[in-house]
Design an enzyme around this catalytic site. Structure first.
Site, PDB file in Angstrom:
ATOM      1  CG  ASN A  20      36.696  34.722  42.283  1.00  0.00           C
ATOM      2  OD1 ASN A  20      36.981  33.574  42.622  1.00  0.00           O
ATOM      3  ND2 ASN A  20      36.921  35.168  41.063  1.00  0.00           N
ATOM      4  CB  ALA A  76      43.528  46.842  50.649  1.00  0.00           C
ATOM      5  CB  CYS A 102      40.548  38.108  37.650  1.00  0.00           C
ATOM      6  SG  CYS A 102      40.527  38.992  39.219  1.00  0.00           S
TER       7      CYS A 102
END
Length: 357
Positions: A140, A185, A303
């Site tokens: 990521n 999603a 994050c």
């Protein structure tokens, strides 16, 4: 504003929004039913969920089931905690915190080395008591594509399960060779607040949150709206995967030209090209972001933003604290225009020049 933070989240696809609206109807509609109720409205909502389940499953390997969760973090916790109690969990040093912290919380983490190019090679040994191997497919923070096929083979030789965090890969590249796969999603143009864990046939999990067992090993009332949106986003991703990849490659090539005097973090080739993680030694990223406040980009993983700590991913590939803190991440995809890349590069490069870089 120019949005270049696709690794943090992606814009909601119109197709996903349209699919969601049907299941948000209030008292005058019929779309607000509980999908676990036996009456007509409940059965209609349940049918919408099953359609979405089929659409999400279409991008997974054959021979498995899709368990809906509230996030990829929940899916990863279910996979790690629910797949066994005894034994080590081997995880790459650049896994998301949802994997690293969970394995460490269980006292089972065995960290696998990562090379300077950002790849976790499968030539290293696994612990003798290894019960689970977790290696993400696309990182990521730096976008490197891991050799998950090799790690799957290695895990099988050790009689261990293989878990893949495919949050950044699903809907973009083929996802294969795993016992369990976690997705979210909102990373492929679906809504936030819904994820899924794909589990290969024959893999048994124990429930980690008890209540109603609506998903078999996962309790909680499902959201038809969120899941319908996820299903529509999966369908759209499957149908336009090649088109999206071609567009990303065009954006990548232009971005590499415009940021040619920046240093790339991680491999250039074994990488999803919608992730451009670059650095300029001596760069004050906080000042850069303030000067370029109309451009949405990241100083690291969203994050972990605000922690003040250097990225564990950039540290794992050998960067110093100063180099890690002088790095930025530009993420782009389906709805990004070439003009967005060009305008962002103009502003970012000008702001860096103001710092004497």
């Amino acid at each position: 504003m120019i949005y270049l933070d696709y690794q943090a989240t992606t814009p909601l696809a119109p197709e996903a929004r349209d699919a969601m609206l049907r299941w948000l109807d209030g008292p005058d509609g019929t779309g607000f039913g509980n999908p676990h109720s036996p009456h007509r409205m409940g059965r209609q909502a349940a049918a919408a969920i099953e359609l979405a389940r089929d659409r999400v499953a279409a991008l997974f390997p054959a021979g498995g089931k899709v368990i809906f969760t509230g996030s990829a973090t929940e899916a990863l916790n279910l996979a790690i905690r629910g797949s066994g109690k005894a034994g080590s969990v081997a995880v790459s040093a650049i896994e998301h915190a949802a994997v690293l912290d969970t394995a460490e919380a269980l006292g089972q983490a065995r960290v696998l080395d990562v090379a300077q190019d950002g790849l976790c090679g499968a030539a290293q040994d696994l612990p003798k008591d290894c019960r689970l191997v977790a290696v993400m497919q696309v990182n990521n923070e730096i976008g490197t594509i891991q050799p998950t096929v090799d790690w799957h083979r290695k895990a099988k030789e050790a009689n261990a399960l293989f878990l893949v965090d495919a949050v950044q890969a699903y809907g973009k590249i083929e996802v294969t060779h795993a016992d369990m796969i976690a997705i979210s999603a909102h990373k492929f143009h679906g809504p936030k607040g819904v994820g899924a864990l794909w589990v290969r046939d024959g893999v048994d999990l124990t429930e980690q949150q008890t209540g109603g067992s609506q998903e078999g090993v996962r309790s909680g009332t499902l959201s038809p709206a969120l899941i319908a949106g996820m299903g529509a986003a999966a369908k759209e991703a499957k149908e336009r995967m090649a088109q999206d990849a071609e567009h990303v490659e065009e954006l990548w090539n232009r971005a590499r030209d415009l940021f040619s005097d920046w240093t790339l973090n991680g491999s250039e080739d074994a990488r999803w090209h919608g992730n451009l993680n670059i650095r300029r030694d001596g760069l004050d990223v906080a000042r850069l972001m303030s000067d370029c406040r109309d451009i949405m980009f990241s100083a690291g993983s969203a994050c972990a933003s605000g922690s003040g700590r250097p990225s564990h991913v950039l540290k794992a590939i050998g960067l110093s604290d100063k180099q890690a803190k002088a790095s930025i991440r530009l993420g782009f995809g389906r709805y990004t225009k070439i003009e967005d890349i060009e305008q962002a590069a103009k502003s970012i490069n000008a702001a860096a020049k103001e710092q004497g870089l």
